[in-house]
Design a protein around this motif. Structure first.
Motif, PDB file in Angstrom:
ATOM      1  N   GLU A  30      -3.433 -35.689 -61.562  1.00  0.00           N
ATOM      2  CA  GLU A  30      -3.345 -36.804 -60.624  1.00  0.00           C
ATOM      3  C   GLU A  30      -3.856 -38.089 -61.253  1.00  0.00           C
ATOM      4  N   ARG A  31      -4.872 -37.971 -62.098  1.00  0.00           N
ATOM      5  CA  ARG A  31      -5.412 -39.151 -62.791  1.00  0.00           C
ATOM      6  C   ARG A  31      -4.607 -39.500 -64.037  1.00  0.00           C
ATOM      7  N   ARG A  32      -3.617 -38.666 -64.373  1.00  0.00           N
ATOM      8  CA  ARG A  32      -2.752 -38.896 -65.534  1.00  0.00           C
ATOM      9  C   ARG A  32      -3.550 -38.977 -66.831  1.00  0.00           C
ATOM     10  N   VAL A  33      -4.397 -37.991 -66.992  1.00  0.00           N
ATOM     11  CA  VAL A  33      -5.239 -37.895 -68.188  1.00  0.00           C
ATOM     12  C   VAL A  33      -4.880 -36.607 -68.918  1.00  0.00           C
ATOM     13  N   GLU A  37      -7.692 -36.293 -73.948  1.00  0.00           N
ATOM     14  CA  GLU A  37      -8.415 -37.488 -73.520  1.00  0.00           C
ATOM     15  C   GLU A  37      -9.623 -37.122 -72.674  1.00  0.00           C
ATOM     16  N   LEU A  38      -9.444 -36.171 -71.759  1.00  0.00           N
ATOM     17  CA  LEU A  38     -10.566 -35.746 -70.923  1.00  0.00           C
ATOM     18  C   LEU A  38     -11.655 -35.114 -71.772  1.00  0.00           C
ATOM     19  N   SER A  44     -16.317 -32.825 -75.245  1.00  0.00           N
ATOM     20  CA  SER A  44     -15.955 -31.416 -75.348  1.00  0.00           C
ATOM     21  C   SER A  44     -14.742 -31.311 -76.263  1.00  0.00           C
ATOM     22  N   SER A  45     -13.974 -30.230 -76.140  1.00  0.00           N
ATOM     23  CA  SER A  45     -12.765 -30.053 -76.938  1.00  0.00           C
ATOM     24  C   SER A  45     -11.592 -29.766 -76.019  1.00  0.00           C
ATOM     25  N   ALA A  46     -10.401 -30.135 -76.468  1.00  0.00           N
ATOM     26  CA  ALA A  46      -9.209 -29.865 -75.667  1.00  0.00           C
ATOM     27  C   ALA A  46      -9.040 -28.362 -75.454  1.00  0.00           C
ATOM     28  N   ARG A  47      -9.443 -27.562 -76.437  1.00  0.00           N
ATOM     29  CA  ARG A  47      -9.343 -26.107 -76.305  1.00  0.00           C
ATOM     30  C   ARG A  47     -10.225 -25.608 -75.161  1.00  0.00           C
ATOM     31  N   ARG A  66     -19.661 -33.082 -65.215  1.00  0.00           N
ATOM     32  CA  ARG A  66     -19.259 -34.061 -66.231  1.00  0.00           C
ATOM     33  C   ARG A  66     -17.757 -34.327 -66.154  1.00  0.00           C
ATOM     34  N   LEU A  67     -16.966 -33.261 -66.048  1.00  0.00           N
ATOM     35  CA  LEU A  67     -15.522 -33.445 -65.939  1.00  0.00           C
ATOM     36  C   LEU A  67     -15.165 -34.191 -64.655  1.00  0.00           C
TER      37      LEU A  67
END
Length: 277
Positions: A30-33, A37-38, A44-47, A66-67
């Protein structure tokens, strides 16, 4: 003078999925992230973000918060995320009438009373009126009692064909502004009750064109979209400003907003000061 609404608090949001992963993914989309990027925002890591979203990894309480912070998730919904992850809610929801919020209530009342003779009010997440000063009461003169039964709703009072709508000279413009504001709040909060209110007020009949009778807006009144409203045969012009609390730690406080109406031309200033000295 103030009006304290007696409406029920919004019920807690029930998670649409028993796991926190799909909820976080929905907020991220919804935030288009992107996941990358998050992950960079949350250190953190995308994984790891991917594993959380698919349920392969259970996030810590700190990671959930945090997220949520980096996704700008409202405080009420952060509690829902924590519950879905198996943790206790972090943010209390204190009734506004609770003694613990006495200082907050008194502060808001002093603020809107100090703004007189100009209109000011406090609303909650559903635009129910929590408090209003004499400037607002003046604008509500002549509104049918059926619309003044608590909890008063600012959107309903403004856009209802028996409310303020017939007196708003630039109704189509002002209505568009209010509906766009509600739309942004729906996208932010994903509230079904707010969506229902939007569907109600957006369905109210609208005249084909605004009432063009009467004097035009005064020069200098176009620095922001004004609400031009008739009162006792005069056209008053206001621009609005909305304030919220920084870094709220309580659900109730996070959903409060103080709206003040600033006169947009000298004649409105003069009239209000003569009416409410």
């Amino acid at each position: 003078m103030t009006i304290i609404a007696s409406g029920d608090a919004a019920p807690p949001t029930a998670p649409a999925d028993p796991g926190v992963g799909p909820l976080l993914r929905a907020w991220r989309e919804e935030r288009r992230v992107s996941q990358l990027e998050l992950a960079l925002r949350a250190d953190s890591s995308a994984r790891h973000v991917s594993f959380i979203e698919t349920g392969r990894s259970r996030p810590s309480e700190e990671m959930v918060l945090r997220l949520a912070e980096h996704l700008e998730v409202p405080v009420r919904e952060r509690n829902a995320l924590l519950l879905a992850a198996g943790y206790a809610p972090r943010y209390p929801e204190t009734p506004l009438t609770d003694p613990a919020l006495e200082a907050l209530r008194e502060g808001m009342e002093r603020l809107i009373q100090g703004y007189e003779p100009y209109p000011a009010l406090v609303v909650d997440a559903l635009y129910d009126v929590v408090a209003a000063n004499r400037g607002i009461l003046m604008l509500l003169e002549g509104v049918p009692e059926s619309l003044l039964v608590p909890p008063l709703n600012a959107m309903r009072l403004t856009l209802h064909p028996e409310g303020l709508a017939p007196r708003i000279r630039n109704l189509r413009e002002w209505r568009g502004h209010l509906l766009a504001q509600m739309g942004r709040q729906i996208a932010l909060r994903r509230s079904q009750r707010l969506r229902a209110l939007y569907d109600e007020v957006s369905a109210y009949p609208v005249p084909e064109q605004d009432d063009e009778a009467g004097p035009p807006a005064e020069p200098g009144a176009c620095f922001a979209l004004p609400m031009r409203i008739e009162h006792e045969g005069r056209t008053l012009s206001f621009v609005s400003s909305i304030s919220t609390f920084n870094t709220p730690m309580d659900v109730t406080v996070s959903e409060l907003a103080i709206e003040t109406f600033l006169p947009a031309d000298p004649s409105t200033v003069k009239y209000l000061h003569s009416l409410l000295p």
